[in-house]
Design an enzyme around this catalytic site. Structure first.
Site, PDB file in Angstrom:
ATOM      1  N   LYS A  81      -2.645  -3.998  -2.173  1.00 27.27           N
ATOM      2  CA  LYS A  81      -2.053  -4.143  -3.061  1.00 27.27           C
ATOM      3  C   LYS A  81      -0.870  -5.234  -2.957  1.00 27.27           C
ATOM      4  O   LYS A  81      -0.678  -5.777  -4.620  1.00 27.27           O
ATOM      5  CB  LYS A  81      -0.966  -2.246  -3.660  1.00 27.27           C
ATOM      6  CG  LYS A  81      -2.537  -1.537  -4.056  1.00 27.27           C
ATOM      7  CD  LYS A  81      -2.705  -1.962  -4.740  1.00 27.27           C
ATOM      8  CE  LYS A  81      -2.958  -0.599  -5.631  1.00 27.27           C
ATOM      9  NZ  LYS A  81      -4.499  -0.322  -6.675  1.00 27.27           N
TER      10      LYS A  81
HETATM   11  N1  PMP Z   1      -5.728   3.449  -2.024  1.00 24.61           N
HETATM   12  C1  PMP Z   1      -4.583   4.109  -2.241  1.00 24.61           C
HETATM   13  C2  PMP Z   1      -3.614   4.241  -1.322  1.00 24.61           C
HETATM   14  C3  PMP Z   1      -4.044   2.683  -3.527  1.00 24.61           C
HETATM   15  O1  PMP Z   1      -2.428   2.852  -3.706  1.00 24.61           O
HETATM   16  C4  PMP Z   1      -4.230   2.310  -4.330  1.00 24.61           C
HETATM   17  C5  PMP Z   1      -4.013   2.603  -5.483  1.00 24.61           C
HETATM   18  N2  PMP Z   1      -4.010   3.094  -6.453  1.00 24.61           N
HETATM   19  C6  PMP Z   1      -6.293   2.855  -4.015  1.00 24.61           C
HETATM   20  C7  PMP Z   1      -6.473   3.608  -2.869  1.00 24.61           C
HETATM   21  C8  PMP Z   1      -6.869   2.716  -5.266  1.00 24.61           C
HETATM   22  O2  PMP Z   1      -6.853   1.157  -5.686  1.00 24.61           O
HETATM   23  P1  PMP Z   1      -7.266   0.820  -6.544  1.00 24.61           P
HETATM   24  O3  PMP Z   1      -6.437   0.533  -7.679  1.00 24.61           O
HETATM   25  O4  PMP Z   1      -7.488  -1.312  -6.342  1.00 24.61           O
HETATM   26  O5  PMP Z   1      -8.638   0.786  -6.751  1.00 24.61           O
END
Ligand code: PMP
Length: 462
Positions: A53
């Protein structure tokens, strides 16, 4: 002057934000044995905030600065499960913004503590409310952004800089690291930024590359992709963190996603632990879901395939949950090694084996079953197990002929329970225990025995 010349040769970064990206691709060995393809993990934990992120957090802030909606000294507000908050926190520290993170109460305490450690203010909201409820973390984030002057609500769900970050960075990294050989990309989907950005980039390079999203039970994605229906019946609280949604974020580009695979909370948790123990890759809950989802899709893969599974975040954020035995056990997630007859006996081994003599009366048997709150008892004669009785058998006989109360047990007893050794597996026990055989006897050595009942086996399997 001399210093200046030397420093131009030093391999340094000007600030922590420059260390974002270029994460390693690591082969999955033991856990991917059941699939014919080569499987690699894009391990995003080497980012400075320990998650993928960081990439989109910085991108969203820089795009907002460029667009003039985030101004010097401003306050950044975001509803975040923690990882985006961490990325935003690092960017805010370097760039001089204040940060407020709005979390739901399902998130781990570690995530909240980490955010506070990097200077964010944390606001906690209830999970089990509708997104439109004023208490939801979506609503609270929006409200704070209208109340606080010079503030900007990031909205990672609908802010398309999120997926652009992955289109610009994560996708090209994967293409280069696999020298264009990648055939499948597998990743958990929350905001959809990672899958959509990477997916779009890879499909532009090679439209045959399969993009598989990992979803949870309790989330709307899979059904929406397959039917076009936003089905509110799909929505219910679940435990897996970071993936699955009860909304359709603008960042999810359903056109670049070929398939959604759902993974249970238990499997996601169990596979997160297995990644740590069997691969030495200490990553978070959604990584376990992603690798398990891939394994569920194994029959779609061939030996020529090159699969990349992206692991979003670091295991340290889950030490109080997934990596805590008590937490796992409370949810029935712990795959205990309780798999032999001996293990089941140990669960009640402090209690004596209750038995009857063949010459005792049926009324004694009934009294014993009641006193010890048990449903079956082995019957002995001359130190040997010669028969057995159980409550349903006794009940049936007494209904037919109440005078049997005063008959000796030997006249009504069933055959003796089968005898097994301590190392007999629960699977074997299941084969022995049936409607007519409610228990087995376990030989403990030195002439001692104990009993394992149908109920004990059921309890062990639950
Ligand atoms: N895994 C974790 C631990 C996350 O924090 C997130 C974000 N919500 C995701 C997966 C999913 O990623 P994305 O938001 O890019 O779809």
């Amino acid at each position: 002057m001399t210093n200046f010349v030397q420093s131009s040769f030093m391999k340094v970064y000007n600030n922590i934000l420059e260390t974002i990206g270029n994460t390693p691709l690591v082969r999955i060995n033991k856990l991917a044995k059941s699939v014919p393809a080569q499987v690699f993990a894009k391990v995003e934990t080497t980012n400075p905030g320990n998650s993928v992120k960081d990439r989109m957090a910085l991108k969203m802030i820089e795009d907002a600065e460029r667009a003039g909606i985030l101004k010097p000294g401003g306050t950044v507000i975001e509803g975040t499960s923690g990882n985006t908050g961490m990325g935003l926190a690092l960017a805010c520290i370097i760039k001089g913004y204040k940060l407020i993170c709005v979390l739901n109460d399902k998130q781990s305490k570690e995530k909240m503590d980490i955010l506070r450690a990097v200077g964010a203010e944390v606001v906690v909201c209830p999970t089990a409310v509708e997104p439109t409820d004023p208490r939801s973390y979506y609503s609270v984030s929006r409200r704070l952004a209208t109340e606080i002057p010079n503030s900007w609500y990031v909205n990672q769900y609908d802010n398309l800089s999120n997926r652009t970050a992955h289109y610009e960075q994560t996708g090209p990294e994967l293409w280069e690291q696999t020298e264009g050989k990648i055939t499948h990309f597998v990743v958990g989907v929350g905001t959809g930024g990672t899958i959509s950005g990477v997916g779009q980039y890879l499909k532009e390079k090679n439209p045959n590359i399969q993009i598989w999203g990992i979803d949870t039970y309790g989330s709307v994605f899979k059904k929406y992709k397959e039917t076009g229906i936003f089905d509110e019946n799909e929505i219910y609280p679940y435990i897996t963190e970071g993936i699955g949604e009860d909304i359709l974020p603008a960042n999810v580009d359903f056109d670049v996603i070929d398939h959604f695979e759902k993974v249970t909370d238990k499997d996601a948790a169990v596979y997160t632990r297995r990644l740590a123990r069997e691969e030495g890759i200490f990553v978070g809950n959604s990584a376990g879901a992603a690798i398990k989802g891939l394994l569920q899709m194994g029959e779609k893969l061939t030996k020529d395939d090159v699969v990349v599974v992206l692991f979003h975040d670091h295991g340290s954020r889950y030490v109080g949950k997934i990596f805590n035995d008590d937490w796992m056990r409370e949810r029935g997630f712990l795959e205990e090694e309780l798999l032999t007859a001996g293990d089941l006996v140990a669960k009640h081994g402090n209690k004596p084996l209750v038995s009857l003599y063949a010459e005792e009366l049926v009324s004694h048997a009934i009294a014993k079953m009641r006193n010890f709150d048990i449903s079956q008892i082995p019957v002995m004669k001359d130190g040997q197990f010669v028969g057995s009785i159980d409550d349903s058998h006794v009940y049936q006989l007494l209904v037919e002929d109440p005078s049997l109360r005063d008959a000796p047990i030997s006249t009504i007893m069933n055959p003796a329970f089968p005898v097994v050794q301590q190392n007999t597996s629960v699977e074997e026990l299941c084969k022995l225990i049936s409607k007519h055989v409610p228990a087995v006897l376990v030989e403990l050595g030195n002439g001692k025995f104990h009993i394992v009942s149908r109920y004990d086996v059921i309890a062990a399997m639950a």
